[in-house]
Write a protein that holds these residues in place. Structure first.
Motif, mmCIF file in Angstrom:
data_model
loop_
_atom_site.group_PDB
_atom_site.id
_atom_site.type_symbol
_atom_site.label_atom_id
_atom_site.label_comp_id
_atom_site.label_asym_id
_atom_site.label_seq_id
_atom_site.Cartn_x
_atom_site.Cartn_y
_atom_site.Cartn_z
ATOM 1 N N ALA A 216 2.102 -3.124 -11.330
ATOM 2 C CA ALA A 216 1.475 -4.266 -11.000
ATOM 3 C C ALA A 216 0.416 -4.748 -11.738
ATOM 4 O O ALA A 216 -0.192 -5.819 -11.607
ATOM 5 C CB ALA A 216 0.906 -3.921 -9.629
ATOM 6 N N ILE A 217 0.102 -4.006 -12.850
ATOM 7 C CA ILE A 217 -0.869 -3.963 -14.164
ATOM 8 C C ILE A 217 -2.435 -3.985 -13.171
ATOM 9 O O ILE A 217 -3.210 -3.581 -14.071
ATOM 10 C CB ILE A 217 -0.757 -5.550 -14.607
ATOM 11 C CG1 ILE A 217 0.736 -5.351 -15.183
ATOM 12 C CG2 ILE A 217 -1.682 -5.814 -15.681
ATOM 13 C CD1 ILE A 217 1.072 -4.795 -16.177
ATOM 14 N N GLU A 218 -2.681 -4.749 -12.242
ATOM 15 C CA GLU A 218 -3.745 -4.678 -11.505
ATOM 16 C C GLU A 218 -3.781 -4.846 -10.076
ATOM 17 O O GLU A 218 -2.658 -4.610 -9.488
ATOM 18 C CB GLU A 218 -4.540 -6.026 -12.077
ATOM 19 C CG GLU A 218 -3.990 -7.197 -11.645
ATOM 20 C CD GLU A 218 -4.585 -8.733 -11.782
ATOM 21 O OE1 GLU A 218 -4.057 -9.820 -11.580
ATOM 22 O OE2 GLU A 218 -5.602 -8.422 -12.447
ATOM 23 N N TYR A 219 -4.844 -4.237 -9.380
ATOM 24 C CA TYR A 219 -4.812 -4.168 -7.912
ATOM 25 C C TYR A 219 -6.393 -4.391 -7.627
ATOM 26 O O TYR A 219 -7.236 -4.418 -8.038
ATOM 27 C CB TYR A 219 -4.556 -2.733 -7.525
ATOM 28 C CG TYR A 219 -5.195 -1.696 -7.995
ATOM 29 C CD1 TYR A 219 -6.084 -0.875 -7.035
ATOM 30 C CD2 TYR A 219 -4.896 -0.996 -9.290
ATOM 31 C CE1 TYR A 219 -7.007 0.139 -7.627
ATOM 32 C CE2 TYR A 219 -5.426 0.209 -9.665
ATOM 33 C CZ TYR A 219 -6.499 0.672 -8.769
ATOM 34 O OH TYR A 219 -7.065 1.771 -9.221
ATOM 35 N N ASP A 220 -6.465 -4.619 -6.111
ATOM 36 C CA ASP A 220 -7.726 -4.701 -5.494
ATOM 37 C C ASP A 220 -8.253 -3.481 -5.068
ATOM 38 O O ASP A 220 -7.281 -2.655 -4.503
ATOM 39 C CB ASP A 220 -7.726 -5.667 -4.493
ATOM 40 C CG ASP A 220 -7.320 -7.161 -5.210
ATOM 41 O OD1 ASP A 220 -7.631 -7.359 -6.470
ATOM 42 O OD2 ASP A 220 -6.911 -8.192 -4.427
ATOM 43 N N VAL A 221 -9.393 -3.075 -4.707
ATOM 44 C CA VAL A 221 -10.176 -2.118 -4.048
ATOM 45 C C VAL A 221 -10.575 -2.657 -2.597
ATOM 46 O O VAL A 221 -11.407 -3.050 -2.620
ATOM 47 C CB VAL A 221 -11.194 -1.630 -4.987
ATOM 48 C CG1 VAL A 221 -11.842 -0.387 -3.909
ATOM 49 C CG2 VAL A 221 -10.623 -1.136 -6.184
ATOM 50 N N PRO A 222 -9.798 -2.283 -1.725
ATOM 51 C CA PRO A 222 -10.317 -2.398 -0.247
ATOM 52 C C PRO A 222 -11.424 -1.521 0.126
ATOM 53 O O PRO A 222 -11.714 -0.492 -0.380
ATOM 54 C CB PRO A 222 -8.997 -2.287 0.671
ATOM 55 C CG PRO A 222 -8.287 -1.029 0.055
ATOM 56 C CD PRO A 222 -8.558 -1.170 -1.492
ATOM 57 N N THR B 287 -13.135 -6.466 1.012
ATOM 58 C CA THR B 287 -12.439 -6.113 -0.456
ATOM 59 C C THR B 287 -13.965 -6.085 -1.210
ATOM 60 O O THR B 287 -14.746 -6.634 -1.383
ATOM 61 C CB THR B 287 -11.765 -7.171 -1.161
ATOM 62 O OG1 THR B 287 -10.586 -7.344 -0.239
ATOM 63 C CG2 THR B 287 -11.174 -6.614 -2.488
ATOM 64 N N SER B 288 -14.093 -4.832 -2.158
ATOM 65 C CA SER B 288 -15.144 -4.495 -2.840
ATOM 66 C C SER B 288 -15.003 -5.028 -4.198
ATOM 67 O O SER B 288 -15.900 -5.478 -4.993
ATOM 68 C CB SER B 288 -15.456 -2.899 -2.879
ATOM 69 O OG SER B 288 -14.399 -2.354 -3.416
ATOM 70 N N HIS B 289 -13.587 -4.908 -4.828
ATOM 71 C CA HIS B 289 -13.389 -5.309 -6.143
ATOM 72 C C HIS B 289 -12.165 -5.856 -6.108
ATOM 73 O O HIS B 289 -11.168 -5.507 -5.684
ATOM 74 C CB HIS B 289 -13.478 -4.071 -7.092
ATOM 75 C CG HIS B 289 -14.846 -3.479 -7.344
ATOM 76 N ND1 HIS B 289 -15.617 -3.977 -7.897
ATOM 77 C CD2 HIS B 289 -15.319 -2.398 -6.636
ATOM 78 C CE1 HIS B 289 -17.000 -3.116 -7.874
ATOM 79 N NE2 HIS B 289 -16.741 -2.037 -7.203
ATOM 80 N N VAL B 290 -12.014 -6.797 -7.306
ATOM 81 C CA VAL B 290 -10.366 -7.385 -7.587
ATOM 82 C C VAL B 290 -9.893 -7.146 -8.884
ATOM 83 O O VAL B 290 -11.056 -7.150 -9.668
ATOM 84 C CB VAL B 290 -10.483 -8.763 -7.069
ATOM 85 C CG1 VAL B 290 -10.848 -9.051 -5.578
ATOM 86 C CG2 VAL B 290 -11.458 -9.697 -8.065
ATOM 87 N N GLY B 291 -8.834 -7.277 -9.220
ATOM 88 C CA GLY B 291 -8.324 -7.341 -10.495
ATOM 89 C C GLY B 291 -8.828 -6.091 -11.429
ATOM 90 O O GLY B 291 -8.695 -5.970 -12.461
ATOM 91 N N VAL B 292 -8.754 -4.802 -10.682
ATOM 92 C CA VAL B 292 -9.151 -3.731 -11.300
ATOM 93 C C VAL B 292 -7.881 -3.058 -11.994
ATOM 94 O O VAL B 292 -6.749 -3.260 -11.720
ATOM 95 C CB VAL B 292 -9.759 -2.456 -10.545
ATOM 96 C CG1 VAL B 292 -10.958 -3.098 -9.843
ATOM 97 C CG2 VAL B 292 -8.712 -1.913 -9.258
#
Length: 381
Positions: free
Chosen positions: A257-263, A364-369
């Motif tokens: 996925a290369i990147e993901y979000d942190v819920p 969500t706390s962070h996106v595209g990590v």
């Protein structure tokens, strides 16, 4: 893909190479020799180089391909490091001023040995030979003796540079994490709220204040390498990059996925896990993790025994100067220890992020990590 035309390098580099470079859709930048090539007593050559000037306004995203010069024809690379500096090549740019999302060095035709080569919605693969992000200044990528990455410089070298000018931005964190609402981009991807697909070249984050003056930057990169007889005395390695989102199948190309979000989750810790294996036995001689803000550590362990093979911890700054910016990942400890593996042995990768704080979003706390492990592998004979 628009491959454009081939151009010669600037005269400063003519004595080192006759290769050209690919012109990307945006103008390709030239490269200048910053310091004379030096030779250590061990026969290792070293050089420092500058790209042409990158021009950015407050809130603006820069994401383009830059022509990269590497000397010689067939060489063995020992180390590669890069830093964003103000025009002139001396003063480093603080991350709080202009954020280094990533720099990845690739070739036009050749690529690393795996694993993530399929393009995802963000139109990005992990086929690079070198590259890190905001942690660049304090995350050394230097192979131990006698190992080198053998490359053919007759193939064009390209640097994927992604920086974000944070001056006067209304929400610097949302801007550097490329929240779609912040960059005002519709990614046209269901449930996608932030990341690379909302961080194209030229888009802008919200800014406040009248100052819209452009600033000029350059990427300075330092290289050490060996040639000719010295190269014959070294051991070649292959480069692998594993993504913690990767779905590994030894019989198919890995889907990453290369990147993901942190819920936001109970306990304020969010884990991602994956596994992989190599198709023959060997030794990983250097492992370098890559994490974003909110990251705690990335680690690799044996699936069969749980033995910890590598752990890289995120280092956060506590000041204002370049290399120590408060709230930013300014370094990640590399795994300089070597670790052996057997053919088809399953190895686990785990990445830990804090799920509290971060963005203003409720869920969500962070996106595209990101959670990558760059590995240099020497094969058994």
């Amino acid at each position: 893909t628009n491959q454009g035309v081939r151009h010669p390098f600037t005269p400063q580099l003519a004595r080192h190479s006759k290769m050209g470079y690919r012109a990307p859709p945006a103008p390709l930048l030239l490269v200048f020799l910053l310091a004379p090539v030096g030779t250590a007593a061990s026969g290792v050559l070293n050089g420092s180089f500058l790209t042409d000037v990158v021009r950015m306004r407050p809130g603006e995203v820069f994401r383009r391909d830059i022509g990269v010069y590497l000397p010689g024809e067939t060489i063995g690379i020992r180390s590669f490091a890069a830093d964003l500096v103000f025009e002139g090549g001396v003063e480093p740019v603080p991350l709080s001023h202009t954020y280094m999302h990533h720099w990845f060095v690739v070739q036009k035709h050749a690529h690393n040995a795996g694993f993530c080569e399929l393009k995802q919605p963000a139109a990005m693969t992990l086929d690079y030979f070198f590259g890190v992000g905001s942690e660049s200044r304090r995350t050394p990528v230097s192979l131990p003796e006698p190992y080198v990455i053998v490359v053919d410089n007759r193939d064009d070298w390209i640097l994927d540079l992604h920086t974000i000018d944070l001056r006067n931005t209304t929400d610097p964190l949302a801007c550097r994490e490329c929240l779609c609402k912040e960059t005002n981009v519709d990614p046209q991807i269901p449930d996608y709220i932030g990341g690379l697909a909302c961080c194209h070249d030229g888009v802008k984050c919200r800014t406040q204040g009248p100052d819209d003056r452009p600033m000029h930057y350059q990427l300075r990169y330092n290289l050490t390498w060996v040639e000719d007889e010295e190269l014959k005395m070294r051991t070649p390695v292959d480069i692998f990059v594993m993504d913690v989102t990767g779905k590994f199948d030894p019989n198919e190309e890995v889907q990453c996925a290369i990147e993901y979000d942190v819920p936001r989750v109970e306990g304020d810790i969010y884990w991602r896990n994956s596994s992989f294996s190599f198709d023959r036995s060997g030794t990983v001689v250097l492992t370098v993790p890559h994490l974003h803000s909110g990251g705690v550590f990335a680690q690799i362990s044996r699936n069969s025994t749980g033995e910890l093979l590598c752990r890289g911890d995120a280092l956060y700054g506590n000041g204002t100067e370049a290399g120590n910016e408060k709230g930013y990942v300014v370094g990640i400890s590399p795994c300089s220890n070597t670790w052996k593996f057997m053919k088809d042995e399953v190895v686990d990768i785990s990445v830990k992020y804090f799920s509290n704080g971060g963005l203003y979003l409720e869920e969500t706390s962070h996106v595209g990590v990101m959670g990558y492990m760059w590995m240099a592998v020497a094969w058994d004979e």
